[in-house]
Design a protein around this motif. Structure first.
Motif, PDB file in Angstrom:
ATOM      1  N   LYS A 327       2.835  -6.092 -11.053  1.00 43.72           N
ATOM      2  CA  LYS A 327       3.620  -5.090 -10.824  1.00 43.72           C
ATOM      3  C   LYS A 327       3.049  -3.699 -10.702  1.00 43.72           C
ATOM      4  CE  LYS A 327       7.978  -3.291 -13.196  1.00 43.72           C
ATOM      5  NZ  LYS A 327       8.594  -3.153 -11.756  1.00 43.72           N
ATOM      6  N   THR A 328       2.092  -3.368 -11.793  1.00 49.72           N
ATOM      7  CA  THR A 328       1.633  -2.153 -11.685  1.00 49.72           C
ATOM      8  C   THR A 328       0.847  -1.569 -10.288  1.00 49.72           C
ATOM      9  OG1 THR A 328       0.880  -2.088 -14.043  1.00 49.72           O
ATOM     10  CG2 THR A 328      -0.356  -0.534 -12.636  1.00 49.72           C
ATOM     11  N   ILE A 329       0.286  -2.649  -9.701  1.00 48.82           N
ATOM     12  CA  ILE A 329      -0.559  -2.355  -8.212  1.00 48.82           C
ATOM     13  C   ILE A 329       0.695  -2.313  -7.417  1.00 48.82           C
ATOM     14  CG2 ILE A 329      -2.352  -2.988  -6.849  1.00 48.82           C
ATOM     15  CD1 ILE A 329      -3.741  -4.238  -9.002  1.00 48.82           C
ATOM     16  N   TYR A 330       1.301  -3.390  -7.068  1.00 51.71           N
ATOM     17  CA  TYR A 330       2.521  -3.635  -6.272  1.00 51.71           C
ATOM     18  C   TYR A 330       3.239  -2.466  -6.229  1.00 51.71           C
ATOM     19  CZ  TYR A 330       6.523  -5.525  -3.879  1.00 51.71           C
ATOM     20  OH  TYR A 330       7.715  -5.841  -2.981  1.00 51.71           O
ATOM     21  N   ASP A 331       4.026  -1.908  -7.550  1.00 52.48           N
ATOM     22  CA  ASP A 331       4.697  -0.891  -7.167  1.00 52.48           C
ATOM     23  C   ASP A 331       4.064   0.521  -6.781  1.00 52.48           C
ATOM     24  OD1 ASP A 331       6.781  -2.287  -8.317  1.00 52.48           O
ATOM     25  OD2 ASP A 331       6.625  -1.457 -10.338  1.00 52.48           O
ATOM     26  N   SER A 332       2.726   0.902  -7.076  1.00 51.11           N
ATOM     27  CA  SER A 332       2.193   1.933  -6.586  1.00 51.11           C
ATOM     28  C   SER A 332       2.101   1.757  -4.765  1.00 51.11           C
ATOM     29  CB  SER A 332       0.923   2.117  -6.994  1.00 51.11           C
ATOM     30  OG  SER A 332      -0.005   3.024  -6.288  1.00 51.11           O
ATOM     31  N   MET A 333       1.710   0.580  -4.503  1.00 50.36           N
ATOM     32  CA  MET A 333       1.578   0.245  -3.054  1.00 50.36           C
ATOM     33  C   MET A 333       3.053   0.364  -2.382  1.00 50.36           C
ATOM     34  SD  MET A 333       0.374  -3.025  -1.196  1.00 50.36           S
ATOM     35  CE  MET A 333      -1.328  -3.092  -1.927  1.00 50.36           C
ATOM     36  N   MET A 334       4.151  -0.268  -2.973  1.00 48.40           N
ATOM     37  CA  MET A 334       5.230  -0.189  -1.954  1.00 48.40           C
ATOM     38  C   MET A 334       5.823   1.245  -2.293  1.00 48.40           C
ATOM     39  SD  MET A 334       5.638  -3.124  -0.962  1.00 48.40           S
ATOM     40  CE  MET A 334       3.935  -3.193  -0.539  1.00 48.40           C
ATOM     41  N   ALA A 335       5.499   1.944  -3.381  1.00 46.96           N
ATOM     42  CA  ALA A 335       6.169   3.486  -3.140  1.00 46.96           C
ATOM     43  C   ALA A 335       5.535   4.319  -1.989  1.00 46.96           C
ATOM     44  CB  ALA A 335       5.732   4.002  -4.612  1.00 46.96           C
ATOM     45  N   PHE A 336       4.219   3.962  -1.821  1.00 46.94           N
ATOM     46  CA  PHE A 336       3.733   4.660  -0.663  1.00 46.94           C
ATOM     47  C   PHE A 336       3.965   4.346   0.556  1.00 46.94           C
ATOM     48  CE2 PHE A 336       0.211   4.924   2.528  1.00 46.94           C
ATOM     49  CZ  PHE A 336       0.272   6.611   2.502  1.00 46.94           C
ATOM     50  N   GLU A 337       4.378   2.799   0.661  1.00 49.57           N
ATOM     51  CA  GLU A 337       4.692   2.000   2.044  1.00 49.57           C
ATOM     52  C   GLU A 337       6.180   2.785   2.451  1.00 49.57           C
ATOM     53  OE1 GLU A 337       4.992  -2.274   3.362  1.00 49.57           O
ATOM     54  OE2 GLU A 337       6.628  -1.816   2.026  1.00 49.57           O
ATOM     55  N   VAL A 338       7.052   3.202   1.692  1.00 53.33           N
ATOM     56  CA  VAL A 338       8.077   3.842   1.984  1.00 53.33           C
ATOM     57  C   VAL A 338       7.894   5.363   2.754  1.00 53.33           C
ATOM     58  CG1 VAL A 338      10.343   5.319   1.121  1.00 53.33           C
ATOM     59  CG2 VAL A 338       9.601   2.912   0.083  1.00 53.33           C
TER      60      VAL A 338
END
Length: 373
Positions: A327-338
Motif C-alpha cells: 500500500k505504501t509504494i502503490y499509493d505513492s505511484m498511483m498518486a503520481f499517475e493521476v
C-alpha cells in the motif's frame, strides 16, 4: 559520440544522472570482480544488453578495476531464479524483471511494472523524483537486495494468439504465457496463466501447450519467431505500460563497495536505462513492418476485454491494499499517475495525435521522400 566512452567524464552522464567526478574514480584503487546473472538469453540483445551495457560503463570508467562479468540465463541459474541467486550470495548482482518474483510477495512487482500502471516516462519520473527508488529500496533492502533501475522496454504489445479474439468470451479457458500480476488479472477474466521463461515460449506455442504468449514487442518477438505459430498479434499490452528492468545487488556486497563505486553503479544503471529504451524505439518500427510482411495479423484487443481486465485489476489492487508494504509504494505511484496522465494529455498526446494523423495520411516528410508508412 561513442556511447561506450561517455562515462569517462561526469559531463557525459545522461540527463538526470548522478554527477561523477573523475578524480573520485582515479583515487579508488580497489580491484573488484563481480558476477551478474541475467534473466535473459544473449540472443535477445536489447534486453540482455541492459546488463552488458551497465558492466561496460563501469569497467571503462574504472579502467577495469571494477569488473562485472555478465552471464546469460541458464549459465549459472535459470532466468527466473536470478534474484534468488543474489539473495543467497551465489552472485553479487543480477539483471531481471522484478515481477518474476511476485510469488514471494506482490510488492516485488512494483519495481518493474503493474497492469494499468505508469508508462516509461512516468515511471522514470516517479522513480527518480517521486521518491519511488527510496520507497522500493525500503522494501527490497529487507529482502537483502539493493534495487537499481537498469533498462526499459516502453509499452509492450499484447502478445501472440493462435486464434483471433473477437470478444471477452474468447478469452475463457485460453492458456497464455504471461508474467507477474497480469497473470492474476487474466485469471479473473477466464485465462489460464502460465509463467514460462523467454527461451521456452516458442516450443510451448508450437506444441499447443499454450494458446497465446506475450513477450515484449516487435524486435524481440520477431527474433523468437512467434509469428510462425501464432499469427494474431494483439495490442496494447495493458499489463506493461512500461517494463523497468532492474539490477538487484546483494545488500552486503553493495554496502561493502567504496562510495565512489556505489555512485558509479547508480550512474551506469541510469545510462543503461536510457540506452535500452532508445534502442527499442529505434528497432521496433522496422521489426513491425517486417512482421506484417511475414503474415502477422495486427489486432486491437476488443473493448470488452480491456474493460473487464481493468475492472479485475482494480479489484485485485483493492485486495492487496491490506498489505502495508504494498500500500505504501502503490499509493505513492498511483498518486503520481493521476498527475502524469493529466499532464501527458495536455501537450504530449495532443502533439503525438496530430503527427500520427499526418503519418496515417502519408503527409510526413519522410513518407514523401520514400520513407516507411
Amino acid at each position: 559520440m561513442d556511447r561506450r566512452k561517455f562515462l569517462r567524464t561526469a559531463s557525459a552522464a545522461s540527463a538526470g544522472s548522478l554527477a561523477l567526478a573523475a578524480p573520485a574514480i582515479a583515487q579508488t584503487t580497489d580491484k573488484i570482480q563481480w558476477r551478474c546473472t541475467s534473466s535473459f538469453p544473449q540472443s535477445l540483445d536489447t534486453i540482455y544488453g541492459g546488463a552488458t551495457d551497465l558492466a561496460t560503463y563501469v569497467r571503462e570508467a574504472t579502467d577495469g578495476a571494477f569488473d562485472i562479468q555478465v552471464f546469460a540465463a541458464g549459465e549459472i541459474v535459470p532466468g527466473l531464479q536470478a534474484a534468488d541467486a543474489v539473495q543467497n550470495g551465489t552472485v553479487e548482482m543480477c539483471h531481471t524483471a522484478s515481477y518474476y518474483y511476485v510469488g514471494k510477495s506482490p510488492t516485488w512487482a512494483l519495481g518493474g511494472v503493474i497492469p494499468f500502471g505508469l508508462d516509461q516516462r512516468g515511471m522514470n519520473a516517479w522513480l527518480y523524483y517521486g521518491d519511488g527508488m527510496n520507497l522500493l529500496n525500503t522494501f527490497y533492502n529487507k529482502q537483502g537486495l539493493q534495487y537499481l533501475p537498469a533498462g526499459n522496454t516502453g509499452t509492450q504489445m499484447g502478445g501472440w494468439f493462435r486464434n483471433e479474439i473477437n470478444s471477452l468470451a474468447d478469452m475463457n479457458g485460453l492458456k497464455m504465457r504471461i508474467a507477474g500480476l497480469a497473470g492474476r488479472i487474466m485469471e479473473r477474466i477466464g485465462v489460464v496463466p502460465q509463467q514460462i521463461a523467454g527461451g521456452d515460449i516458442y516450443p510451448s506455442l508450437e506444441r499447443g501447450t499454450i494458446d497465446a504468449a506475450e513477450w515484449i514487442g516487435p524486435y524481440d518477438d520477431e527474433k523468437l519467431g512467434f509469428y510462425q505459430v501464432a499469427p494474431y498479434y494483439y495490442y496494447p499490452g495493458w499489463w506493461e505500460g512500461n517494463l523497468t528492468l532492474c539490477s538487484f545487488i546483494n545488500k552486503d556486497a553493495w554496502d561493502g563497495l567504496p562510495p565512489a563505486y556505489q555512485s558509479l553503479l547508480q550512474t551506469a544503471a541510469r545510462a543503461a536505462n536510457v540506452e535500452m529504451m532508445a534502442e527499442y524505439d529505434y528497432k521496433n518500427p522496422t521489426a513491425l513492418r517486417s512482421l506484417a510482411g511475414k503474415g502477422a495479423q495486427l489486432r486491437a484487443f476488443p473493448q470488452d476485454v480491456l474493460d473487464a481486465s481493468y475492472e479485475a485489476g482494480m479489484a485485485l489492487y483493492d485486495e492487496l491494499a491490506s498489505d502495508p508494504e504494498w500500500k505504501t509504494i502503490y499509493d505513492s505511484m498511483m498518486a503520481f499517475e493521476v498527475d502524469h496522465f493529466l499532464w501527458t494529455q495536455v501537450a504530449e498526446s495532443t502533439y503525438k495525435n496530430f503527427m500520427m494523423d499526418k503519418q496515417r495520411n502519408n503527409l510526413l516528410p519522410g513518407q514523401k521522400t520514400g520513407g516507411g508508412n
